[in-house]
Design an enzyme around this catalytic site. Structure first.
Site, PDB file in Angstrom:
ATOM      1  N   ASP A 124     -10.059  -0.378  67.039  1.00  0.00           N
ATOM      2  CA  ASP A 124      -9.463  -0.898  68.271  1.00  0.00           C
ATOM      3  C   ASP A 124     -10.487  -1.749  69.018  1.00  0.00           C
ATOM      4  O   ASP A 124     -11.539  -1.245  69.406  1.00  0.00           O
ATOM      5  CB  ASP A 124      -8.998   0.255  69.168  1.00  0.00           C
ATOM      6  CG  ASP A 124      -8.307  -0.281  70.397  1.00  0.00           C
ATOM      7  OD1 ASP A 124      -7.110  -0.618  70.292  1.00  0.00           O
ATOM      8  OD2 ASP A 124      -8.964  -0.411  71.451  1.00  0.00           O
TER       9      ASP A 124
ATOM     10  N   TYR B  40     -14.553  -6.411  75.778  1.00  0.00           N
ATOM     11  CA  TYR B  40     -15.618  -5.452  75.457  1.00  0.00           C
ATOM     12  C   TYR B  40     -16.916  -6.187  75.106  1.00  0.00           C
ATOM     13  O   TYR B  40     -17.981  -5.569  75.011  1.00  0.00           O
ATOM     14  CB  TYR B  40     -15.223  -4.511  74.305  1.00  0.00           C
ATOM     15  CG  TYR B  40     -13.939  -3.731  74.532  1.00  0.00           C
ATOM     16  CD1 TYR B  40     -13.427  -3.545  75.812  1.00  0.00           C
ATOM     17  CD2 TYR B  40     -13.241  -3.171  73.464  1.00  0.00           C
ATOM     18  CE1 TYR B  40     -12.238  -2.849  76.015  1.00  0.00           C
ATOM     19  CE2 TYR B  40     -12.058  -2.466  73.659  1.00  0.00           C
ATOM     20  CZ  TYR B  40     -11.558  -2.320  74.938  1.00  0.00           C
ATOM     21  OH  TYR B  40     -10.392  -1.628  75.136  1.00  0.00           O
TER      22      TYR B  40
ATOM     23  N   LYS C 140      -6.888  -7.439  71.806  1.00  0.00           N
ATOM     24  CA  LYS C 140      -6.092  -7.559  73.037  1.00  0.00           C
ATOM     25  C   LYS C 140      -6.255  -8.939  73.670  1.00  0.00           C
ATOM     26  O   LYS C 140      -7.258  -9.622  73.451  1.00  0.00           O
ATOM     27  CB  LYS C 140      -6.518  -6.464  74.026  1.00  0.00           C
ATOM     28  CG  LYS C 140      -6.591  -5.096  73.362  1.00  0.00           C
ATOM     29  CD  LYS C 140      -6.771  -3.936  74.295  1.00  0.00           C
ATOM     30  CE  LYS C 140      -6.928  -2.663  73.481  1.00  0.00           C
ATOM     31  NZ  LYS C 140      -8.326  -2.365  73.106  1.00  0.00           N
TER      32      LYS C 140
END
Ligand code: A2P
Length: 319
Positions: free
Chosen positions: A45, A50, A79
Site C-alpha cells: 500500500d 508518503y 493514491k
C-alpha cells in the site's frame, strides 16, 4: 503460506494483508519490501504523499529483475493526492506515481481524501491552500479516475477516508463503482456502520492504522490518546493465546473480512504480522474485541480544518 484474499467481480484477487508504507523512513523501506516479499507479502500500500514511492520503485525493480517476485503476483495500491483533484490533473498525477513505482499499471488507485487542495500543495499551511468542495466536486475527480481505468493505467479504483454518506453519494453517481474504501479501523474505531454499508454494496473495506499507528507524527498526536497495543483486553487475549497484541489486532481485522495494512520496517515484526493470518480467534474473543469500540480516531482529519478552511470534522466524518 497463502493468506485470505478478496476476489473482485472481474476475478482479480487482492491479498487481504498488505504492507503499509506510510512513515517508513528513507533507506528503511526498500530493505523492508525485500524482506516482506521474501516472507510472502504480496500486497503493498503506497501513496505519493508518503514521499517514498521512488524507493518502492527501486525495491520492486530489483525484486522483478532478480526473480524475487513477478509483477502479476503482486497487488500494488497507490493514491491520488488532494492537490490533484481537478480532472485535468488526475491522469498526470497517476502517471507520475507509475514512473516513481516503475510500473505500467496499478492494481488499485484510491482518492486519498475527500478534500481538495490547490495544485502544488503538499500539506496545507493555511486556508488559502484549499479548494472548496464546489470548486473540485468529488464526482468530477472520480470521473477522471474512471478514465484512468479505461486507459489501462489501473485495474480498480476506490476511495479513502470516505464516510457512509459520501461513499453512498459517490457510488450512486458512478459509472464504475468504488471497489475499496480505505479508512482508519481498529478495535477503538470499529467502523461498524461503514463496514455494513460496504458489505451491502460489495465494497472492500481496508483498515489503515490497524495497530493504532504508534509512530504517527507529532502533528496528529493528542496527549490523551490511549495506546491501542497496550489495551488490557487485547493484552489479556494475546497472553492467553501466547501471541502478540499486534497479532490479535490483525487476526480480528482479517476475521471480519477487512483488508489490513500494518506498517513495519522490522524483519521480526514483518514476520509476526504475516503469521497473524494463521491465528483464529473464537467468537467470544471477536465479540469482546468488538466491544472496545469508542469511536476514537487517531487520524482525525483536524489538519484539514484550520480556521477559515472550507472543511470541518463534521463535514468529513458525518455529512
Ligand atoms: P516498526 O516499523 O518499527 O515495526 P500502524 O500500521 O498502525 O500505522 O502501526 C505501525 C507502527 O507499529 C510502527 O511504529 C511499527 O514499528 C509498529 N509495529 C508494526 N508491527 C508491530 C508489531 N508486531 N508489534 C509492535 N509494534 C509493531
Amino acid at each position: 503460506m497463502d493468506g485470505p484474499t478478496h476476489v473482485f467481480e472481474n476475478g482479480d484477487r487482492m491479498p487481504l494483508l498488505g504492507l503499509g508504507t506510510w512513515k517508513s523512513e528513507p533507506g528503511e523501506l526498500a530493505p523492508a519490501i525485500r524482506e516482506a516479499v521474501g516472507i510472502g507479502y504480496r500486497h503493498l500500500d503506497c501513496a505519493p504523499i508518503y514521499g517514498n514511492e521512488a524507493e518502492v520503485g527501486e525495491a520492486l525493480a530489483d525484486l522483478f529483475s532478480k526473480g524475487g517476485v513477478r509483477r502479476e503476483e503482486l497487488w500494488v495500491t497507490s493514491k491520488l493526492w488532494n492537490a490533484h483533484h481537478l480532472p485535468g490533473d488526475v491522469l498526470p498525477a497517476l502517471k507520475q506515481t507509475l514512473r516513481d513505482l516503475r510500473l505500467d499499471h496499478l492494481d488499485l488507485h484510491l482518492m486519498h481524501w475527500p478534500v481538495a487542495l490547490r495544485p502544488g500543495i503538499g500539506l496545507p499551511q493555511g486556508p488559502e491552500d484549499f479548494l472548496a468542495p464546489a470548486e473540485a466536486p468529488l464526482s468530477e475527480t472520480w470521473a477522471a479516475m474512471e478514465e484512468a481505468v479505461d486507459a489501462g493505467l489501473c485495474r480498480h479504483i476506490g476511495v479513502s477516508n470516505f464516510n457512509p454518506h459520501k461513499l453512498r453519494a459517490l457510488s450512486n453517481g458512478a459509472r464504475i463503482p468504488p471497489a475499496v474504501n480505505q479508512v482508519e479501523c481498529h478495535p477503538y474505531l470499529a467502523q461498524r456502520e461503514l463496514l455494513d454499508l460496504c458489505r451491502a454494496q460489495g465494497i472492500l473495506l481496508t483498515a489503515y492504522s490497524p495497530l493504532g499507528s504508534p509512530d504517527r507524527p507529532a502533528r496528529v498526536r493528542k496527549d490523551e490518546d490511549p495506546v491501542l497495543l497496550e489495551a488490557p483486553e487485547i493484552q489479556a487475549i494475546a497472553g492467553r493465546l501466547e501471541v502478540s497484541p499486534a497479532q490479535v489486532l490483525l487476526a480480528w481485522a482479517l476475521q471480519r473480512g477487512t483488508s489490513v495494512i500494518p506498517k513495519s520496517v522490522s524483519p521480526a515484526r514483518l514476520r509476526q504480522n504475516f503469521e497473524a493470518q494463521q491465528l483464529k480467534l473464537d467468537p467470544s474473543d471477536m465479540t469482546a474485541i468488538e466491544a472496545l469500540d469508542r469511536g476514537l480516531r487517531y487520524i482525525d482529519g483536524s489538519f484539514w480544518c484550520p480556521p477559515g478552511s472550507p472543511y470541518t470534522r463534521e463535514w468529513l466524518w458525518e455529512a
